[in-house]
Enzyme design. Structure first.
Site, PDB file in Angstrom:
ATOM      1  N   ASP A   1      83.604 -20.173   1.497  1.00 44.78           N
ATOM      2  CA  ASP A   1      83.585 -19.776   0.205  1.00 44.78           C
ATOM      3  C   ASP A   1      84.605 -20.657  -0.398  1.00 44.78           C
ATOM      4  OD1 ASP A   1      81.388 -17.653   0.169  1.00 44.78           O
ATOM      5  OD2 ASP A   1      82.717 -16.441   1.253  1.00 44.78           O
TER       6      ASP A   1
ATOM      7  N   ARG B   1      74.211 -23.085  16.567  1.00 42.24           N
ATOM      8  CA  ARG B   1      74.362 -23.004  15.042  1.00 42.24           C
ATOM      9  C   ARG B   1      73.750 -24.418  14.490  1.00 42.24           C
ATOM     10  NH1 ARG B   1      76.027 -18.075  13.029  1.00 42.24           N
ATOM     11  NH2 ARG B   1      75.805 -18.802  11.059  1.00 42.24           N
TER      12      ARG B   1
ATOM     13  N   ASN C   1      76.095 -21.747  -4.075  1.00 42.27           N
ATOM     14  CA  ASN C   1      76.088 -20.367  -3.415  1.00 42.27           C
ATOM     15  C   ASN C   1      76.755 -19.495  -4.840  1.00 42.27           C
ATOM     16  OD1 ASN C   1      76.173 -18.391  -1.819  1.00 42.27           O
ATOM     17  ND2 ASN C   1      78.437 -18.239  -1.613  1.00 42.27           N
TER      18      ASN C   1
ATOM     19  N   ASP D   1      81.087 -26.402   0.416  1.00 47.62           N
ATOM     20  CA  ASP D   1      81.721 -27.229   1.360  1.00 47.62           C
ATOM     21  C   ASP D   1      82.000 -26.715   2.641  1.00 47.62           C
ATOM     22  OD1 ASP D   1      83.840 -25.722   1.232  1.00 47.62           O
ATOM     23  OD2 ASP D   1      85.435 -26.768   0.116  1.00 47.62           O
TER      24      ASP D   1
ATOM     25  N   HIS E   1      78.883 -15.825  -5.065  1.00 45.81           N
ATOM     26  CA  HIS E   1      79.559 -14.892  -4.352  1.00 45.81           C
ATOM     27  C   HIS E   1      79.920 -13.688  -5.269  1.00 45.81           C
ATOM     28  CE1 HIS E   1      82.243 -13.830  -0.894  1.00 45.81           C
ATOM     29  NE2 HIS E   1      83.191 -13.535  -1.830  1.00 45.81           N
TER      30      HIS E   1
HETATM   31  C1  GRF Z   1      74.636 -11.118  -4.253  1.00 44.30           C
HETATM   32  O1  GRF Z   1      75.187 -10.019  -4.793  1.00 44.30           O
HETATM   33  C2  GRF Z   1      75.341 -12.383  -4.227  1.00 44.30           C
HETATM   34  O2  GRF Z   1      76.364 -12.463  -4.905  1.00 44.30           O
HETATM   35  C3  GRF Z   1      75.702 -12.201  -2.712  1.00 44.30           C
HETATM   36  O3  GRF Z   1      74.558 -11.612  -2.083  1.00 44.30           O
HETATM   37  C4  GRF Z   1      73.929 -10.765  -2.992  1.00 44.30           C
HETATM   38  C5  GRF Z   1      72.596 -11.182  -2.878  1.00 44.30           C
HETATM   39  O4  GRF Z   1      71.685  -9.955  -3.588  1.00 44.30           O
HETATM   40  N1  GRF Z   1      76.151 -13.426  -2.170  1.00 44.30           N
HETATM   41  P1  GRF Z   1      70.143 -10.156  -3.783  1.00 44.30           P
HETATM   42  O5  GRF Z   1      69.890 -10.582  -2.445  1.00 44.30           O
HETATM   43  O6  GRF Z   1      70.001 -11.511  -4.679  1.00 44.30           O
HETATM   44  O7  GRF Z   1      69.668  -8.835  -4.133  1.00 44.30           O
END
Ligand code: GRF
Length: 202
Positions: free
Chosen positions: A145, A65, A107, A141, A109
């Site tokens: 998440d 990784r 990010n 971080d 989420h």
């Molecule tokens: C989004 O819903 C985001 O919250 C999550 O992954 C999804 C990505 O969707 N992390 P897209 O590829 O932008 O359509």
């Protein structure tokens, strides 16, 4: 400011960032590269259509990784990106990478963190029976998440919902909030103190 967007999937959030920030000549934000771990990600097609350079980094081409992350890092640095925006990027970045770009990775989420972190937030939220869910934008971080929360937006969860219908409702809100937050971040208007993120007073 140059930013890198990392995406593994359809890239609908990427599209909104392209339309609202990259193409806006009044705002000084350029998506200098889109990086994906999946050659077939539709996000790459969206990048090509907008003439944004792409960089594909497949995990299986690397021994571990950290080597995978190092190649992502090489792409970011080659395209002089100062902010890293994760938009549906489905690989967890390792501590070494996070430390290199501390407070410069954001990010989005699809749950109200700290509820339902991880890879299946929609499924988990529905299984738990919550009546409200939403989206969280946070700094990345070393945890999964767990970084300081920048912004959240909520949506109702209906009895008739499945993952698709809930995700669609959440994404409508994601498209409104993510460009605003990325802009604030790129303009250096966010202040982090411990876990608290605030918008600087002007
Ligand atoms: C989004 O819903 C985001 O919250 C999550 O992954 C999804 C990505 O969707 N992390 P897209 O590829 O932008 O359509």
């Amino acid at each position: 400011m140059k930013i890198a967007v990392l995406a593994s999937g359809s890239g609908s959030n990427l599209q909104v960032l392209i339309d609202q920030l990259h193409r806006d000549t009044t705002c000084d934000i350029e998506i200098s590269v889109v990086i994906s771990d999946k050659r077939t990600a539709y996000a790459l097609t969206r990048a090509r259509q907008a003439n944004i350079p792409i960089h594909v980094v497949k995990l299986r081409d690397f021994p571990n990784r950290n080597a995978f992350d190092a190649e992502i890092s090489r792409g970011i640095d080659e395209y002089e990106a100062e902010l890293i925006v994760l938009a549906g990027f489905m690989k967890v970045l390792q501590p070494q990478f996070v430390q290199k770009y501390r407070n410069r990775i954001v990010n989005i989420h699809p749950s109200l963190l700290p509820a339902f972190p991880g890879a299946h937030p929609l499924r988990d939220a529905l299984a738990y029976g919550v009546k409200v869910s939403g989206a969280t934008i946070h700094f990345v971080d070393e945890g999964l998440d767990t970084g300081p929360i920048i912004a959240q937006v909520s949506v109702p969860v209906y009895d008739s919902d499945n993952e698709e219908s809930l995700h669609a409702r959440i994404q409508i809100e994601e498209y409104k909030i993510y460009p605003q937050v990325v802009k604030l971040c790129a303009e250096g208007k966010l202040e982090i103190s411990g876990r608290k993120v605030t918008v600087k007073e002007t």
